[in-house]
Design a protein around this motif. Sequence first.
Motif, PDB file in Angstrom:
ATOM      1  N   ALA A   1      31.379   2.040 -34.312  1.00 13.34           N
ATOM      2  CA  ALA A   1      30.850   1.887 -32.959  1.00 13.34           C
ATOM      3  C   ALA A   1      31.526   2.899 -32.042  1.00 13.34           C
ATOM      4  N   VAL A   2      30.789   3.363 -31.053  1.00 12.04           N
ATOM      5  CA  VAL A   2      31.304   4.313 -30.073  1.00 12.04           C
ATOM      6  C   VAL A   2      31.043   3.753 -28.671  1.00 12.04           C
ATOM      7  N   PRO A   3      31.824   4.229 -27.677  1.00 14.00           N
ATOM      8  CA  PRO A   3      31.561   3.781 -26.310  1.00 14.00           C
ATOM      9  C   PRO A   3      30.083   3.968 -25.969  1.00 14.00           C
ATOM     10  N   GLY A   4      29.526   2.948 -25.368  1.00 18.68           N
ATOM     11  CA  GLY A   4      28.098   2.927 -25.068  1.00 18.68           C
ATOM     12  C   GLY A   4      27.341   1.955 -25.963  1.00 18.68           C
ATOM     13  N   ASP A   5      27.913   1.638 -27.136  1.00 14.73           N
ATOM     14  CA  ASP A   5      27.273   0.689 -28.052  1.00 14.73           C
ATOM     15  C   ASP A   5      27.445  -0.761 -27.604  1.00 14.73           C
ATOM     16  N   GLU A   6      28.359  -1.005 -26.663  1.00 15.94           N
ATOM     17  CA  GLU A   6      28.687  -2.384 -26.288  1.00 15.94           C
ATOM     18  C   GLU A   6      27.487  -3.151 -25.723  1.00 15.94           C
ATOM     19  N   ARG A   7      26.593  -2.483 -25.042  1.00 17.06           N
ATOM     20  CA  ARG A   7      25.406  -3.159 -24.494  1.00 17.06           C
ATOM     21  C   ARG A   7      24.542  -3.705 -25.632  1.00 17.06           C
ATOM     22  N   ALA A   8      24.275  -2.882 -26.623  1.00 20.92           N
ATOM     23  CA  ALA A   8      23.458  -3.321 -27.766  1.00 20.92           C
ATOM     24  C   ALA A   8      24.185  -4.404 -28.558  1.00 20.92           C
ATOM     25  N   ILE A   9      25.489  -4.243 -28.750  1.00 24.89           N
ATOM     26  CA  ILE A   9      26.257  -5.225 -29.523  1.00 24.89           C
ATOM     27  C   ILE A   9      26.190  -6.601 -28.859  1.00 24.89           C
ATOM     28  N   ALA A  10      26.443  -6.673 -27.558  1.00 27.20           N
ATOM     29  CA  ALA A  10      26.429  -7.960 -26.852  1.00 27.20           C
ATOM     30  C   ALA A  10      25.037  -8.589 -26.880  1.00 27.20           C
ATOM     31  N   THR A  11      24.012  -7.771 -26.689  1.00 27.64           N
ATOM     32  CA  THR A  11      22.642  -8.291 -26.704  1.00 27.64           C
ATOM     33  C   THR A  11      22.284  -8.828 -28.079  1.00 27.64           C
ATOM     34  N   ILE A  12      22.613  -8.090 -29.121  1.00 22.96           N
ATOM     35  CA  ILE A  12      22.339  -8.530 -30.494  1.00 22.96           C
ATOM     36  C   ILE A  12      23.082  -9.827 -30.780  1.00 22.96           C
ATOM     37  N   GLN A  13      24.356  -9.895 -30.362  1.00 20.71           N
ATOM     38  CA  GLN A  13      25.147 -11.093 -30.619  1.00 20.71           C
ATOM     39  C   GLN A  13      24.488 -12.331 -29.988  1.00 20.71           C
ATOM     40  N   VAL A  14      24.120 -12.240 -28.733  1.00 24.18           N
ATOM     41  CA  VAL A  14      23.516 -13.387 -28.048  1.00 24.18           C
ATOM     42  C   VAL A  14      22.160 -13.733 -28.655  1.00 24.18           C
ATOM     43  N   ASP A  15      21.324 -12.741 -28.916  1.00 17.98           N
ATOM     44  CA  ASP A  15      20.010 -13.004 -29.511  1.00 17.98           C
ATOM     45  C   ASP A  15      20.137 -13.650 -30.887  1.00 17.98           C
ATOM     46  N   ALA A  16      21.066 -13.144 -31.700  1.00 17.25           N
ATOM     47  CA  ALA A  16      21.255 -13.713 -33.041  1.00 17.25           C
ATOM     48  C   ALA A  16      21.797 -15.135 -32.953  1.00 17.25           C
ATOM     49  N   TRP A  17      22.738 -15.374 -32.060  1.00 20.07           N
ATOM     50  CA  TRP A  17      23.271 -16.729 -31.886  1.00 20.07           C
ATOM     51  C   TRP A  17      22.182 -17.688 -31.424  1.00 20.07           C
ATOM     52  N   ARG A  18      21.348 -17.242 -30.501  1.00 26.63           N
ATOM     53  CA  ARG A  18      20.274 -18.120 -30.012  1.00 26.63           C
ATOM     54  C   ARG A  18      19.326 -18.487 -31.148  1.00 26.63           C
ATOM     55  N   ARG A  19      19.023 -17.502 -31.986  1.00 21.17           N
ATOM     56  CA  ARG A  19      18.100 -17.777 -33.088  1.00 21.17           C
ATOM     57  C   ARG A  19      18.743 -18.680 -34.135  1.00 21.17           C
ATOM     58  N   ALA A  20      19.973 -18.412 -34.503  1.00 17.12           N
ATOM     59  CA  ALA A  20      20.610 -19.158 -35.587  1.00 17.12           C
ATOM     60  C   ALA A  20      21.223 -20.481 -35.137  1.00 17.12           C
ATOM     61  N   HIS A  21      21.718 -20.536 -33.893  1.00 12.94           N
ATOM     62  CA  HIS A  21      22.506 -21.700 -33.477  1.00 12.94           C
ATOM     63  C   HIS A  21      22.039 -22.328 -32.177  1.00 12.94           C
ATOM     64  N   GLY A  22      20.871 -21.946 -31.694  1.00 20.41           N
ATOM     65  CA  GLY A  22      20.391 -22.436 -30.410  1.00 20.41           C
ATOM     66  C   GLY A  22      20.394 -23.942 -30.291  1.00 20.41           C
ATOM     67  N   GLU A  23      19.932 -24.614 -31.316  1.00 23.78           N
ATOM     68  CA  GLU A  23      19.862 -26.074 -31.270  1.00 23.78           C
ATOM     69  C   GLU A  23      21.253 -26.694 -31.298  1.00 23.78           C
ATOM     70  N   LEU A  24      22.123 -26.173 -32.144  1.00 27.39           N
ATOM     71  CA  LEU A  24      23.466 -26.732 -32.287  1.00 27.39           C
ATOM     72  C   LEU A  24      24.336 -26.470 -31.061  1.00 27.39           C
ATOM     73  N   LEU A  25      24.262 -25.267 -30.527  1.00 22.04           N
ATOM     74  CA  LEU A  25      25.130 -24.909 -29.404  1.00 22.04           C
ATOM     75  C   LEU A  25      24.498 -25.198 -28.046  1.00 22.04           C
ATOM     76  N   GLY A  26      23.188 -25.425 -28.044  1.00 22.39           N
ATOM     77  CA  GLY A  26      22.503 -25.842 -26.839  1.00 22.39           C
ATOM     78  C   GLY A  26      22.820 -25.013 -25.620  1.00 22.39           C
ATOM     79  N   GLY A  27      23.161 -25.697 -24.539  1.00 23.66           N
ATOM     80  CA  GLY A  27      23.396 -25.066 -23.252  1.00 23.66           C
ATOM     81  C   GLY A  27      24.566 -24.109 -23.225  1.00 23.66           C
TER      82      GLY A  27
END
Length: 184
Positions: free
Chosen positions: A15-41
């Motif tokens: 990873a290089v500076p500037g990748d952090e935006r994509a990394i954070a977005t991917i992390q949240v989107d993946a968590w919502r898809r995989a764990h949305g029900e379990l982690l809820g709000g």
Amino acid sequence: MSLFRETSDVSVRPAVPGDERAIATIQVDAWRRAHGELLGGALDVLDLDAMRSQWATAVSTPPAGHRVLVACEGATVVGFASIAPVRATDPAGAPGGLLLALEVDPAHQQAGHGSRLLAACVDLLREDGADQLQTWVLDGDAARAQFLSGAGLGPDDTVRELASGTLPDGTTRTVREHRWWAAI
């Protein structure tokens, strides 16, 4: 008829500076898809700006031995992984590595990006002298368990509970994770 098969331009790189935006977005989107029900709000109150800032620090000034890698499709970041060293439990033993995170954008899953990221992490850990890899799997994450099992990792009966938010009645919601590992 062409004799050449179409191939995607896929890669893994540090990873290089500037990748952090994509990394954070991917992390949240993946968590919502995989764990949305379990982690809820708990997922609804994540501070994306703070996450981007933390990833920017992890990429630009990581602690010793920590690394962040990204999977790319062409020039687009579609996944990431983060690893850290783990001290040997036996004074004479080799150190290990901890897979802190491995997520792929839900729109790009099942295309080999996760496998490429995991293989690159293992290669880097081996270069650093590690002899094993550990990671944590949230209870109920069947897809991650299947992926890791297919890569040769398995649970070792170590369990931890983590706070994941506050319920409407004021009690703390907890989730359980199981440690998985493999010799590398």
